[in-house]
Design a protein around this motif. Structure first.
Motif, PDB file in Angstrom:
ATOM      1  N   ALA A 299       0.828  -1.217   0.000  1.00 57.14           N
ATOM      2  CA  ALA A 299       0.000   0.000   0.000  1.00 57.14           C
ATOM      3  C   ALA A 299       0.853   1.254   0.000  1.00 57.14           C
ATOM      4  N   MET A 300       2.066   1.170   0.553  1.00 57.06           N
ATOM      5  CA  MET A 300       2.944   2.334   0.593  1.00 57.06           C
ATOM      6  C   MET A 300       3.519   2.654  -0.778  1.00 57.06           C
ATOM      7  N   ASN A 301       3.411   1.719  -1.706  1.00 52.73           N
ATOM      8  CA  ASN A 301       3.747   1.978  -3.107  1.00 52.73           C
ATOM      9  C   ASN A 301       2.457   2.401  -3.798  1.00 52.73           C
ATOM     10  N   ARG A 309       6.868  -2.916  -9.558  1.00 51.99           N
ATOM     11  CA  ARG A 309       8.317  -2.870  -9.341  1.00 51.99           C
ATOM     12  C   ARG A 309       8.672  -3.414  -7.956  1.00 51.99           C
ATOM     13  N   PHE A 310       7.853  -3.080  -6.965  1.00 48.31           N
ATOM     14  CA  PHE A 310       8.094  -3.561  -5.601  1.00 48.31           C
ATOM     15  C   PHE A 310       8.012  -5.089  -5.531  1.00 48.31           C
ATOM     16  N   ILE A 311       7.005  -5.661  -6.160  1.00 48.47           N
ATOM     17  CA  ILE A 311       6.859  -7.116  -6.169  1.00 48.47           C
ATOM     18  C   ILE A 311       8.033  -7.770  -6.887  1.00 48.47           C
ATOM     19  N   ALA A 312       8.438  -7.183  -8.012  1.00 47.51           N
ATOM     20  CA  ALA A 312       9.570  -7.737  -8.764  1.00 47.51           C
ATOM     21  C   ALA A 312      10.850  -7.688  -7.935  1.00 47.51           C
ATOM     22  N   ARG A 313      11.055  -6.568  -7.227  1.00 47.99           N
ATOM     23  CA  ARG A 313      12.267  -6.439  -6.409  1.00 47.99           C
ATOM     24  C   ARG A 313      12.233  -7.372  -5.204  1.00 47.99           C
ATOM     25  N   THR A 314      11.039  -7.729  -4.752  1.00 47.80           N
ATOM     26  CA  THR A 314      10.932  -8.688  -3.656  1.00 47.80           C
ATOM     27  C   THR A 314      11.498 -10.041  -4.077  1.00 47.80           C
ATOM     28  N   PHE A 315      11.136 -10.474  -5.276  1.00 48.50           N
ATOM     29  CA  PHE A 315      11.608 -11.763  -5.785  1.00 48.50           C
ATOM     30  C   PHE A 315      13.032 -11.682  -6.317  1.00 48.50           C
ATOM     31  N   PHE A 316      13.403 -10.497  -6.836  1.00 50.69           N
ATOM     32  CA  PHE A 316      14.717 -10.350  -7.461  1.00 50.69           C
ATOM     33  C   PHE A 316      15.462  -9.149  -6.877  1.00 50.69           C
ATOM     34  N   PRO A 317      15.920  -9.257  -5.621  1.00 51.66           N
ATOM     35  CA  PRO A 317      16.689  -8.163  -5.023  1.00 51.66           C
ATOM     36  C   PRO A 317      18.064  -8.068  -5.690  1.00 51.66           C
ATOM     37  N   LEU A 339      15.958 -18.575  -8.084  1.00 54.79           N
ATOM     38  CA  LEU A 339      14.920 -19.604  -8.127  1.00 54.79           C
ATOM     39  C   LEU A 339      14.643 -20.137  -6.727  1.00 54.79           C
ATOM     40  N   LEU A 340      15.707 -20.303  -5.946  1.00 51.17           N
ATOM     41  CA  LEU A 340      15.537 -20.771  -4.574  1.00 51.17           C
ATOM     42  C   LEU A 340      14.781 -19.737  -3.736  1.00 51.17           C
ATOM     43  N   ARG A 341      15.064 -18.452  -3.980  1.00 50.40           N
ATOM     44  CA  ARG A 341      14.354 -17.398  -3.240  1.00 50.40           C
ATOM     45  C   ARG A 341      12.871 -17.416  -3.603  1.00 50.40           C
ATOM     46  N   ILE A 342      12.571 -17.538  -4.874  1.00 50.58           N
ATOM     47  CA  ILE A 342      11.174 -17.593  -5.305  1.00 50.58           C
ATOM     48  C   ILE A 342      10.478 -18.788  -4.656  1.00 50.58           C
ATOM     49  N   GLY A 343      11.153 -19.935  -4.683  1.00 52.04           N
ATOM     50  CA  GLY A 343      10.582 -21.126  -4.068  1.00 52.04           C
ATOM     51  C   GLY A 343      10.377 -20.953  -2.580  1.00 52.04           C
ATOM     52  N   GLY A 344      11.343 -20.308  -1.909  1.00 50.52           N
ATOM     53  CA  GLY A 344      11.227 -20.082  -0.469  1.00 50.52           C
ATOM     54  C   GLY A 344      10.078 -19.157  -0.131  1.00 50.52           C
ATOM     55  N   ILE A 345       9.910 -18.087  -0.925  1.00 49.02           N
ATOM     56  CA  ILE A 345       8.811 -17.153  -0.682  1.00 49.02           C
ATOM     57  C   ILE A 345       7.468 -17.842  -0.885  1.00 49.02           C
ATOM     58  N   CYS A 346       7.348 -18.581  -1.969  1.00 47.45           N
ATOM     59  CA  CYS A 346       6.082 -19.279  -2.257  1.00 47.45           C
ATOM     60  C   CYS A 346       5.771 -20.311  -1.177  1.00 47.45           C
ATOM     61  N   SER A 347       6.808 -21.008  -0.711  1.00 48.16           N
ATOM     62  CA  SER A 347       6.614 -21.994   0.344  1.00 48.16           C
ATOM     63  C   SER A 347       6.149 -21.328   1.626  1.00 48.16           C
ATOM     64  N   HIS A 348       6.747 -20.164   1.920  1.00 47.92           N
ATOM     65  CA  HIS A 348       6.360 -19.441   3.138  1.00 47.92           C
ATOM     66  C   HIS A 348       4.921 -18.955   3.034  1.00 47.92           C
ATOM     67  N   VAL A 349       4.551 -18.423   1.863  1.00 46.25           N
ATOM     68  CA  VAL A 349       3.180 -17.936   1.675  1.00 46.25           C
ATOM     69  C   VAL A 349       2.187 -19.083   1.862  1.00 46.25           C
ATOM     70  N   TRP A 350       2.487 -20.234   1.257  1.00 51.84           N
ATOM     71  CA  TRP A 350       1.599 -21.385   1.389  1.00 51.84           C
ATOM     72  C   TRP A 350       1.494 -21.832   2.849  1.00 51.84           C
ATOM     73  N   GLY A 351       2.653 -21.869   3.544  1.00 52.21           N
ATOM     74  CA  GLY A 351       2.643 -22.254   4.955  1.00 52.21           C
ATOM     75  C   GLY A 351       1.872 -21.272   5.819  1.00 52.21           C
ATOM     76  N   SER A 352       1.990 -19.975   5.499  1.00 50.67           N
ATOM     77  CA  SER A 352       1.276 -18.956   6.260  1.00 50.67           C
ATOM     78  C   SER A 352      -0.226 -19.076   6.058  1.00 50.67           C
TER      79      SER A 352
END
Length: 364
Positions: A299-301, A309-317, A339-352
Motif C-alpha cells: 500500500a505504501m507503493n 516494481r516492488f513485487i519484482a524487487r521482492t523476488f529479485f533483489p 529460483l531458490l528465493r522464489i521457491g522459499g517465498i512461495c513456500s512461506h506464503v503457502w505455509g502462512s
C-alpha cells in the motif's frame, strides 16, 4: 509454556505472575518452568552485558559513537526487569562513515562479520540491508548486528528510505549508560517510530507478542515525556505514518496501553487498502502471521507501476542483498539462487495460509 516461549514473553509472564502474587492460580510445574526461564534469561543477559561493555568501551576509546537499538537497551532501560526481555543478538547503530573503524575495533576483540564484509556491505543499495552480523566464537553469548541505518531489510523499503533522516535521529539521540558504559539511545518519540517500523517489517509482521511488549513498555517508560504531536510530525517527515498508525493500533488492541485516539488518528492514512484491512483482521483475530505486513508495504507503493516494481524487487533483489541474506560470497553467486528465493517465498506464503486457516478453524 510452549506458547509463551514461542511468543518470547515467558519473562514478561513470570514477572507479572510474581508481581500480582497469583502463582497459586497456575500449575506448579508451569510456574517452575517459567521461573527457570526467567533465571536463565537473567543469566544470559548479564553475560551479554559483560561482553557488550567491552565492545562499547573499545568504541568509546576509538571515538566511535553508537546508539544501542532495542534488545539490551530495552531490557535495561525500558522493561521493569532485566530478565523480562530475552534476546538473540545486540543491535548497535554507528554512523556510516565510522563503519570501517567499528569493523577494525571489533576485529581487535576477535569479532568477524559472518554475512558479508564491511567493504562490500557499505555499498548495498539504500532501502535494503544496512547491517553486518558479527560473531566471535560459538561459545560467545554476544552476537552483534552493526547497523549504519535503522531501516534494514531484504524486502525493498525504497518507497520510504529517502524520508528516514538518519542524521536527525543522531542529532536528537540522548547519551545514556548501557551495560555500565556510555552509549546513546534514540529519543523516546524516535524510539517508538523505530520499534513500529521494526515490528512491521515483512520478516516480523508482529508475529510474536514480544514485539507488542517492546512498544508497550517503551511507551510506559517514557509516557510522561513523549510528545505525541512530535511523534506524528516525525512519522510524516520520515514517510512512516502508515507504520505508526498500524503499529500503535495493534499494540492498543492487545494491551491496556492508553494512547489517545486522536494521536493515532493523526497518523491514519487517507485510504486504507483492502490488503491492510486483511492484515488488521488477521491481527485482531490473533493470527499474527510473519510476512502479512507485506500488504502494508504494498500500500505504501502508491502507483500501479510502483507496486509491480516492488513485487519484482521482492523476488529479485540486488545480487549483493541476496548473497548477504543467505550468507554467501560473490564467488557463490548463481541465478539458481533467485529460483531458490522464489521457491522459499512461495513456500512461506503457502505455509502462512495453512497456518491462518488452522487458527481460523481453531477459533471459529
Amino acid at each position: 509454556m510452549a506458547t509463551a516461549r514461542r511468543e518470547g514473553v515467558s519473562g514478561v509472564l513470570f514477572h507479572n505472575i510474581t508481581k500480582h502474587r497469583i502463582a497459586d492460580l497456575i500449575p506448579p510445574e508451569c510456574y517452575r518452568d517459567l521461573s527457570n526461564d526467567y533465571r536463565a534469561s537473567l543469566k544470559r543477559n548479564m553475560r551479554v552485558m559483560g561482553r557488550l561493555r567491552e565492545v562499547l568501551a573499545t568504541f568509546q576509546a576509538g571515538g566511535i559513537p553508537c546508539i544501542v537499538l532495542k534488545g539490551i537497551a530495552l531490557a535495561e532501560l525500558v522493561y521493569p526487569s532485566l530478565a523480562m526481555r530475552g534476546m538473540t543478538d545486540v543491535d548497535i547503530l554507528v554512523k556510516k562513515r565510522d563503519l570501517f573503524k567499528a569493523d577494525a575495533c571489533l576485529a581487535s576483540l576477535g569479532y568477524a562479520p559472518r554475512d558479508s564484509t564491511a567493504e562490500a556491505a557499505i555499498h548495498n543499495p539504500a532501502g535494503y540491508l544496512a547491517s553486518l552480523e558479527y560473531r566471535k566464537d560459538a561459545g560467545s553469548p554476544l552476537h552483534l548486528h552493526v547497523h549504519w541505518h535503522t531501516v534494514n531489510t531484504s524486502v525493498p523499503a525504497t518507497m520510504f528510505i529517502e524520508g528516514v533522516d538518519i542524521h536527525r535521529l543522531w542529532e536528537n539521540a540522548a547519551a545514556t549508560d548501557i551495560a555500565g558504559s556510555r552509549a546513546w539511545m534514540l529519543r523516546p518519540e524516535h524510539l517508538i517510530i523505530y520499534l513500529c517500523e521494526h515490528a512491521l517489517r515483512v520478516g516480523h509482521s508482529f508475529d510474536r507478542l514480544i514485539l507488542v511488549c517492546d512498544i508497550f513498555f517503551a511507551v510506559k517508560a517514557f509516557e510522561n515525556v513523549i510528545d505525541w504531536d512530535f511523534t506524528a510530525e516525525e512519522s510524516r517527515r520520515f514517510g512512516l505514518s502508515r507504520l505508526i498508525f498500524h503499529g500503535l493500533s495493534i499494540v492498543k488492541h492487545y494491551t491496556s496501553l492508553e494512547i489517545a485516539d486522536g494521536c493515532i488518528a493523526k497518523s491514519r492514512p487517507s485510504r486504507i487498502s483492502m490488503g491492510e484491512k486483511l492484515f488488521l483482521r488477521l491481527q485482531h483475530s490473533n493470527r499474527r502471521i510473519r510476512g502479512s505486513s507485506y500488504f502494508i508495504y504494498l500500500a505504501m507503493n502508491r502507483r500501479l507501476s510502483d507496486k509491480i516494481r516492488f513485487i519484482a524487487r521482492t523476488f529479485f533483489p540486488p545480487a549483493s542483498i541476496l548473497l548477504q541474506r543467505i550468507h554467501r560470497s560473490d564467488a557463490e553467486f548463481s541465478n539458481v539462487l533467485y529460483l531458490l528465493r522464489i521457491g522459499g517465498i512461495c513456500s512461506h506464503v503457502w505455509g502462512s495460509l495453512a497456518h491462518g486457516r488452522g487458527k481460523m478453524s481453531a477459533n471459529p
